[in-house]
Design a protein around this motif. Structure first.
Motif, PDB file in Angstrom:
ATOM      1  N   PRO A 193     -62.357 -32.308  15.843  1.00  0.00           N
ATOM      2  CA  PRO A 193     -62.931 -32.494  14.370  1.00  0.00           C
ATOM      3  C   PRO A 193     -62.554 -30.928  13.343  1.00  0.00           C
ATOM      4  O   PRO A 193     -61.371 -30.260  13.450  1.00  0.00           O
ATOM      5  N   GLU A 194     -62.915 -30.958  12.326  1.00  0.00           N
ATOM      6  CA  GLU A 194     -62.562 -30.048  11.386  1.00  0.00           C
ATOM      7  C   GLU A 194     -62.585 -28.373  11.530  1.00  0.00           C
ATOM      8  O   GLU A 194     -61.907 -27.803  11.119  1.00  0.00           O
ATOM      9  N   THR A 230     -70.956 -28.356  -4.516  1.00  0.00           N
ATOM     10  CA  THR A 230     -69.529 -27.543  -4.927  1.00  0.00           C
ATOM     11  C   THR A 230     -68.422 -27.046  -4.188  1.00  0.00           C
ATOM     12  O   THR A 230     -67.114 -26.658  -4.348  1.00  0.00           O
ATOM     13  N   ILE A 231     -69.376 -25.737  -3.330  1.00  0.00           N
ATOM     14  CA  ILE A 231     -67.858 -25.837  -2.212  1.00  0.00           C
ATOM     15  C   ILE A 231     -68.477 -24.758  -0.647  1.00  0.00           C
ATOM     16  O   ILE A 231     -69.982 -26.003  -1.114  1.00  0.00           O
ATOM     17  N   THR A 232     -68.206 -24.822   0.189  1.00  0.00           N
ATOM     18  CA  THR A 232     -68.440 -24.775   1.571  1.00  0.00           C
ATOM     19  C   THR A 232     -68.346 -24.067   1.960  1.00  0.00           C
ATOM     20  O   THR A 232     -66.595 -22.629   1.299  1.00  0.00           O
ATOM     21  N   ARG A 233     -68.525 -23.067   2.367  1.00  0.00           N
ATOM     22  CA  ARG A 233     -68.781 -22.125   3.144  1.00  0.00           C
ATOM     23  C   ARG A 233     -68.469 -21.682   4.245  1.00  0.00           C
ATOM     24  O   ARG A 233     -69.271 -22.843   5.396  1.00  0.00           O
ATOM     25  N   ARG A 265     -57.539 -19.993   3.344  1.00  0.00           N
ATOM     26  CA  ARG A 265     -58.518 -20.601   2.554  1.00  0.00           C
ATOM     27  C   ARG A 265     -58.134 -21.660   1.733  1.00  0.00           C
ATOM     28  O   ARG A 265     -58.202 -22.734   1.470  1.00  0.00           O
ATOM     29  N   GLN A 266     -56.694 -20.850   1.061  1.00  0.00           N
ATOM     30  CA  GLN A 266     -55.799 -22.325   0.203  1.00  0.00           C
ATOM     31  C   GLN A 266     -55.347 -23.309   1.786  1.00  0.00           C
ATOM     32  O   GLN A 266     -55.368 -24.584   0.840  1.00  0.00           O
ATOM     33  N   GLN A 267     -54.980 -23.552   2.817  1.00  0.00           N
ATOM     34  CA  GLN A 267     -54.879 -24.300   3.477  1.00  0.00           C
ATOM     35  C   GLN A 267     -56.029 -25.069   4.616  1.00  0.00           C
ATOM     36  O   GLN A 267     -56.091 -26.189   4.189  1.00  0.00           O
ATOM     37  N   ILE A 272     -60.489 -29.856   3.969  1.00  0.00           N
ATOM     38  CA  ILE A 272     -61.948 -30.619   3.597  1.00  0.00           C
ATOM     39  C   ILE A 272     -60.771 -31.548   1.829  1.00  0.00           C
ATOM     40  O   ILE A 272     -62.103 -31.946   1.700  1.00  0.00           O
ATOM     41  N   ASP A 273     -60.139 -30.579   1.165  1.00  0.00           N
ATOM     42  CA  ASP A 273     -60.173 -31.583  -0.248  1.00  0.00           C
ATOM     43  C   ASP A 273     -61.234 -31.166  -1.379  1.00  0.00           C
ATOM     44  O   ASP A 273     -62.637 -31.830  -1.922  1.00  0.00           O
ATOM     45  N   GLY A 274     -61.905 -29.387  -0.629  1.00  0.00           N
ATOM     46  CA  GLY A 274     -62.612 -28.911  -1.765  1.00  0.00           C
ATOM     47  C   GLY A 274     -62.511 -27.095  -1.678  1.00  0.00           C
ATOM     48  O   GLY A 274     -62.118 -27.077  -1.275  1.00  0.00           O
TER      49      GLY A 274
END
Length: 304
Positions: A193-194, A230-233, A265-267, A272-274
């Motif tokens: 899983p992610e 617009t964002i994943t927390r 965070r960059q990785q 997740i491409d977002g």
């Protein structure tokens, strides 16, 4: 839905085994064409049996990347080695990866002895061919040839880092598979899983940025993943064993934790491409590597 495989299609499971830090995870990433396993200069980076999935027109190979086989020094080490050894008997073909930039050693001999009675076909993979000095290339290769002299295992030479020789390796692996179905949808590259991959990407940055100061006494728990348009927390806890380690991870004025968070965070954004908002917390869990209960809570279970 998983589609039906065409006539004559091959599929199966390939176990990747070897000593710590020989490039097993780098090879897995190279084979599936995407980063799913973390890598670092620190030995014993891989902790879980991570499955990577390669689907081609002729075969689907499910790669099982295992923790490096080594002499365990704590309960976590025992769990990791136990799980790695299980892979030897639960796959269709074994790829025994060695670091061909250095001569064969006792750790390699130990794994050869482990494989003495296995009925699973074994391929010896000479990795890091790009790091062999030209003048000692034949001499280094010979130490591994002698190591498996009586085994008649096929030998493949490659560089997991550059990709040289990896396609030939892939073809030899396919030759050892039987006709079979798609086990996973063809567009899937891992069965993890992610959230698991997110935790691994955070742990990778800790290993890279703190190096020997925080070797293996860190475990990541992903507490919350909230997806907005617009964002994943993402909220995650970094578990360490001692207060001194907590201080190193946080750094002066929080500088190290900020650096870890920015790089992780960059990785995760690539994963997740977002866009991602990542919050990290550090918690001291004394002797978590010695406790079976804590290990299970943090996702390190003994596999059956």
């Amino acid at each position: 839905m998983i589609p039906a495989a065409p006539a004559g299609y091959k599929s199966g499971f390939a176990g990747i085994i070897g000593r710590p830090n020989v490039g097993k995870s780098t090879l897995m990433n190279q084979l599936v064409g995407q980063k799913i396993a973390i890598t670092s200069p620190v030995a014993q980076t891989t902790r879980n049996r991570l499955r990577g999935i390669l689907t081609t027109e002729e075969a689907q190979i499910i790669f099982v990347d295992t923790p490096g086989i080594h002499k365990p020094h704590h309960q976590l080490g025992k769990v990791l080695v136990h799980n790695a050894q299980l892979a030897i008997h639960s796959v269709d073909v074994l790829l025994f990866v060695v670091d061909a930039s250095v001569p064969a050693g006792g750790g390699d001999r130990y794994i050869v002895d482990l494989l003495v009675n296995t009925q699973t076909p074994v391929i010896l993979g000479l990795n890091k061919s790009d790091q062999q000095p030209p003048e000692s290339q034949a001499q280094l290769d010979n130490t591994y040839t002698q190591l498996i002299e009586a085994k008649q295992w096929p030998i493949v030479k490659f560089s997991a880092l550059t990709g040289e020789g990896v396609e030939a390796l892939q073809q030899i692996l396919i030759q050892h598979l039987e006709p079979g179905p798609y086990y996973y949808p063809p567009d899937l590259v891992t069965d993890q899983p992610e959230r698991f991959i997110m935790g691994e990407l955070i742990r990778e940055q800790i290993l890279l940025l703190t190096r020997e100061e925080i070797p293996h006494s860190v475990a990541i728990a992903i507490d919350i993943v909230e997806e907005a348009p617009t964002i994943t927390r993402v909220l995650a806890t970094i578990n360490v064993e001692r207060d001194s380690q907590k201080g190193i991870v946080i750094g002066k004025g929080g500088s190290m934790l900020k650096e870890i968070g920015t790089a992780a965070r960059q990785q995760i954004q690539k994963l997740i491409d977002g866009k991602v908002h990542l919050e990290l917390f550090v918690k001291v869990q004394p002797k978590w590597r010695q406790s079976r209960t804590r290990l299970a809570e943090l996702g390190y279970r003994v596999e059956e």
